[in-house]
Motif scaffolding. Sequence first.
Motif, PDB file in Angstrom:
ATOM      1  N   ASP A  60      -8.332   0.795 -14.813  1.00 32.88           N
ATOM      2  CA  ASP A  60      -7.909   0.932 -13.418  1.00 32.88           C
ATOM      3  C   ASP A  60      -6.510   0.320 -13.294  1.00 32.88           C
ATOM      4  O   ASP A  60      -6.350  -0.905 -13.307  1.00 32.88           O
ATOM      5  CB  ASP A  60      -8.895   0.228 -12.491  1.00 32.88           C
TER       6      ASP A  60
ATOM      7  N   PRO B  69       2.772   4.047  -1.626  1.00 27.62           N
ATOM      8  CA  PRO B  69       2.822   4.532  -3.011  1.00 27.62           C
ATOM      9  C   PRO B  69       4.222   4.406  -3.608  1.00 27.62           C
ATOM     10  O   PRO B  69       5.216   4.693  -2.961  1.00 27.62           O
ATOM     11  CB  PRO B  69       2.398   6.000  -2.885  1.00 27.62           C
TER      12      PRO B  69
ATOM     13  N   ILE C 165      -1.647  -3.658 -11.201  1.00 27.05           N
ATOM     14  CA  ILE C 165      -0.396  -3.894 -10.470  1.00 27.05           C
ATOM     15  C   ILE C 165      -0.604  -4.851  -9.291  1.00 27.05           C
ATOM     16  O   ILE C 165       0.346  -5.479  -8.831  1.00 27.05           O
ATOM     17  CB  ILE C 165       0.257  -2.584  -9.984  1.00 27.05           C
ATOM     18  N   PHE C 166      -1.849  -4.979  -8.816  1.00 22.92           N
ATOM     19  CA  PHE C 166      -2.115  -5.919  -7.730  1.00 22.92           C
ATOM     20  C   PHE C 166      -2.625  -7.262  -8.244  1.00 22.92           C
ATOM     21  O   PHE C 166      -2.934  -8.157  -7.465  1.00 22.92           O
ATOM     22  CB  PHE C 166      -3.135  -5.329  -6.750  1.00 22.92           C
TER      23      PHE C 166
ATOM     24  N   GLU D 222      -4.454   0.309 -10.757  1.00 22.96           N
ATOM     25  CA  GLU D 222      -4.218  -0.407  -9.501  1.00 22.96           C
ATOM     26  C   GLU D 222      -4.661  -1.852  -9.602  1.00 22.96           C
ATOM     27  O   GLU D 222      -4.016  -2.748  -9.063  1.00 22.96           O
ATOM     28  CB  GLU D 222      -4.934   0.300  -8.350  1.00 22.96           C
ATOM     29  N   ASP D 223      -5.783  -2.077 -10.278  1.00 19.47           N
ATOM     30  CA  ASP D 223      -6.232  -3.460 -10.469  1.00 19.47           C
ATOM     31  C   ASP D 223      -5.147  -4.284 -11.137  1.00 19.47           C
ATOM     32  O   ASP D 223      -4.996  -5.488 -10.854  1.00 19.47           O
ATOM     33  CB  ASP D 223      -7.491  -3.496 -11.338  1.00 19.47           C
TER      34      ASP D 223
ATOM     35  N   MET E  56       0.801  -1.205   0.000  1.00 21.34           N
ATOM     36  CA  MET E  56       0.000   0.000   0.000  1.00 21.34           C
ATOM     37  C   MET E  56       0.842   1.267   0.000  1.00 21.34           C
ATOM     38  O   MET E  56       0.314   2.362  -0.156  1.00 21.34           O
ATOM     39  CB  MET E  56      -0.941   0.010   1.205  1.00 21.34           C
TER      40      MET E  56
ATOM     41  N   ARG F 142       1.854   7.820  -9.184  1.00 17.94           N
ATOM     42  CA  ARG F 142       2.151   7.012  -8.002  1.00 17.94           C
ATOM     43  C   ARG F 142       0.991   6.060  -7.772  1.00 17.94           C
ATOM     44  O   ARG F 142      -0.179   6.451  -7.842  1.00 17.94           O
ATOM     45  CB  ARG F 142       2.357   7.902  -6.771  1.00 17.94           C
ATOM     46  N   LEU F 143       1.320   4.816  -7.540  1.00 21.09           N
ATOM     47  CA  LEU F 143       0.319   3.786  -7.273  1.00 21.09           C
ATOM     48  C   LEU F 143       0.666   3.057  -5.980  1.00 21.09           C
ATOM     49  O   LEU F 143       1.814   2.677  -5.793  1.00 21.09           O
ATOM     50  CB  LEU F 143       0.269   2.790  -8.437  1.00 21.09           C
ATOM     51  N   PRO F 144      -0.329   2.895  -5.074  1.00 22.34           N
ATOM     52  CA  PRO F 144      -1.700   3.401  -5.145  1.00 22.34           C
ATOM     53  C   PRO F 144      -1.724   4.928  -5.208  1.00 22.34           C
ATOM     54  O   PRO F 144      -0.870   5.598  -4.652  1.00 22.34           O
ATOM     55  CB  PRO F 144      -2.344   2.893  -3.862  1.00 22.34           C
TER      56      PRO F 144
ATOM     57  N   ALA G 111      -5.092   6.368 -10.245  1.00 18.99           N
ATOM     58  CA  ALA G 111      -5.028   5.059 -10.896  1.00 18.99           C
ATOM     59  C   ALA G 111      -5.927   4.915 -12.114  1.00 18.99           C
ATOM     60  O   ALA G 111      -5.811   3.931 -12.840  1.00 18.99           O
ATOM     61  CB  ALA G 111      -5.378   3.962  -9.890  1.00 18.99           C
TER      62      ALA G 111
END
Length: 201
Positions: free
Chosen positions: A102, A10, A107-108, A104-105, A8, A71-73, A76
Amino acid sequence: QKLLEAMMKPQEFVIRAYILAARNLVPMDSDGASDPYLVLKLGDHKVDNRIDHIQNVTTAYFYTMFEFKTRLPGDALLKIDVMDHDDFGKLSDDLIGCTTIDLEDRIFSERWKRDLSARPPVEWRDLFSPLSKHPQGNLEMWVDIIPQDEADARTPLDIKPPPPQKWELRVIVWNGKNLPLDVDDSGLADWYVTCRFGGGK
């Protein structure tokens, strides 16, 4: 808990959106076509290629790349609008359709984590408009999500097609066989050949 906190925190990323084509676009002009161009937004950053809009098409071949840093999160949502150019200015341009990715979807996601080290596959994304429940066309594209410390070593791909070349087409007709007889008063047939290219005369 520590792993979750690390995930979490960034991190800096470079986002490269490669847009190959916008296909099967719903016509926005009275002549049955559109003059499409792209607008991309990520957070407070916005870019477009309005000056390079393509005239009178329903399929536009862009072959272009847009780059962002984020920056992620964090910021996004990468939004891609396909707009119809109007000569009266940006305020009169119409939205053909849009799609939102999205980041973030990705990279996770385990699948997309595997793709971070290589070029992701080309994807076809439907374009939607608030005025219709049906797709208004689709984008052929892919997105690279690159950690900032790796971006310099991974130079952007040049996806522009080679420049047009001049060619000469020669058609040689040696003879004709088994032609139907359509003779004139002299008992002869006056055969000749015509050739058309691209619908021209």
